[in-house]
Design an enzyme around this catalytic site. Sequence first.
Site, PDB file in Angstrom:
ATOM      1  N   HIS A  35       0.836  -1.201   0.000  1.00 14.20           N
ATOM      2  CA  HIS A  35       0.000   0.000   0.000  1.00 14.20           C
ATOM      3  C   HIS A  35       0.872   1.253   0.000  1.00 14.20           C
ATOM      4  CE1 HIS A  35      -3.638  -2.296   0.636  1.00 14.20           C
ATOM      5  NE2 HIS A  35      -4.331  -1.184   0.534  1.00 14.20           N
ATOM      6  N   LYS A 100     -10.372  -7.376   7.252  1.00 11.24           N
ATOM      7  CA  LYS A 100     -10.837  -7.922   8.528  1.00 11.24           C
ATOM      8  C   LYS A 100     -10.933  -6.778   9.527  1.00 11.24           C
ATOM      9  CE  LYS A 100      -7.848  -9.686  11.408  1.00 11.24           C
ATOM     10  NZ  LYS A 100      -6.784 -10.492  11.994  1.00 11.24           N
TER      11      LYS A 100
END
Lengths: 171, 280
Positions: A35, A100
Amino acid sequence: MKIKTPLSNEDAKKLKLSEMVYITGYIYTLRDAGHKKLVEMIEKGEKMPFDFEGNIMYYAGPCPNKPNEVIGSIGPTTSIRMDKYSPTLIKEGLKFMIGKGYRNDEVNETIDNCDGIYFVAIGGAAAKMSKCVKSVEIIAFEELGTEALRKLYVEDLPVVVATNCSGETIY
Amino acid sequence: MRKIKSSIIVEEVAKLCIDANCNLSSSIYNGYKEAKLKERDKLSKDVLEILIENADIAKNEQKPICQDTGMAVVFIEMGNKVVIEGDLLEVAINKGVAKGYEEGYLRKSVVKDPIRRENTKDNTPAVIHYNIVEGDKLKIVVAPKGFGSENMSALKMLMPSDGMEGVKDVIINTVKNAGANPCPPIIVGVGIGGTMEKSALLAKEALLREVGESNKDDYWKSVEEEMLQKINKLNIGVGGFGGMTTALSVNINTYPTHIAGLPVAVNIGCHVTRHSEIIL
């Protein structure tokens, strides 16, 4: 409900909060280190390694595969660590994510504004999820090992709708 | 003195790393099954069924239950009549971890420096805790710790006047704040007393207990039961999707402390909280 990728906006709008959805098609894995790299590329104006339109990013880094396996165990990692980077990627066109746990307010708002979806996979159910993966290809950041950008073909990958197109969230 | 070759320790540690990561403890597995019977919500039942199936696949194919195969935490109990021949014990343990993570196709998740973050590529070094005990045996416990749950842990230096209510607040608030992140149903390890680092170690050791095994002191056993009930009313639930199974167990360990202090550490373990051991 079963869905196919790339996910159309019409299909995305049909998804209900806390519904279990089974995904078939290509999805892309990335974690923290990747990222950071993508955001740096965006800042430099570079082209993304894959087209974000309708595609789904899965926050995951697999175990190594045994010689007879497509991929090692692969479950979701905690999404909140991506929250620093996600708004930049979402502005770049990434609308669908699997992870999650909860997201911060800024990410929830950005997802809401683009009619995106945040799915959660079942944390820890990594051996089971590896069975849904039919092919894997590293498309960028190979040097990051487990954190490389991988293109997976999945069949019936089970996920739950955690934030829907209307911005409602289960957390 | 009893001599143990370091090469044996290397082999055993490697096997323990693989075993802990691929074979879910039966007490947790049974915990899933009991929870599935109790839950009323369909999504919770479905997710528990996925966790059961996942544990079965991992066991049958000897592949990791979870892709986060953790940082290897190793507890050593070494008899005072044992001598290790060959490598230093620390070296042998780390060789075993490297071997186990390579041969078991486990993920290497350790970085060399917390800021510069270069992967060590063999999952070493392990975090090792040593205890010297009476006797001629060597006990090795390998407890790989995933960081989805480790990151949601907390430590608080309370004042003695905060008392039991203060301790309970720390436990409940830590679990509440963790929400879905640590992969519930969780195991809650709590360390109370000692010094700052001792309370953290007590909490970590509390995660080694099997589900259903209580504190031997009735006072603390009742606190464990009360905390488990309260946590399971938080409606976090399996996978964080709501329901009555947020934790399978609350395990409290205590130690004497200073007149001025009340350290409390809460170490959260996920639904695959792992450990394997051997006595040589």
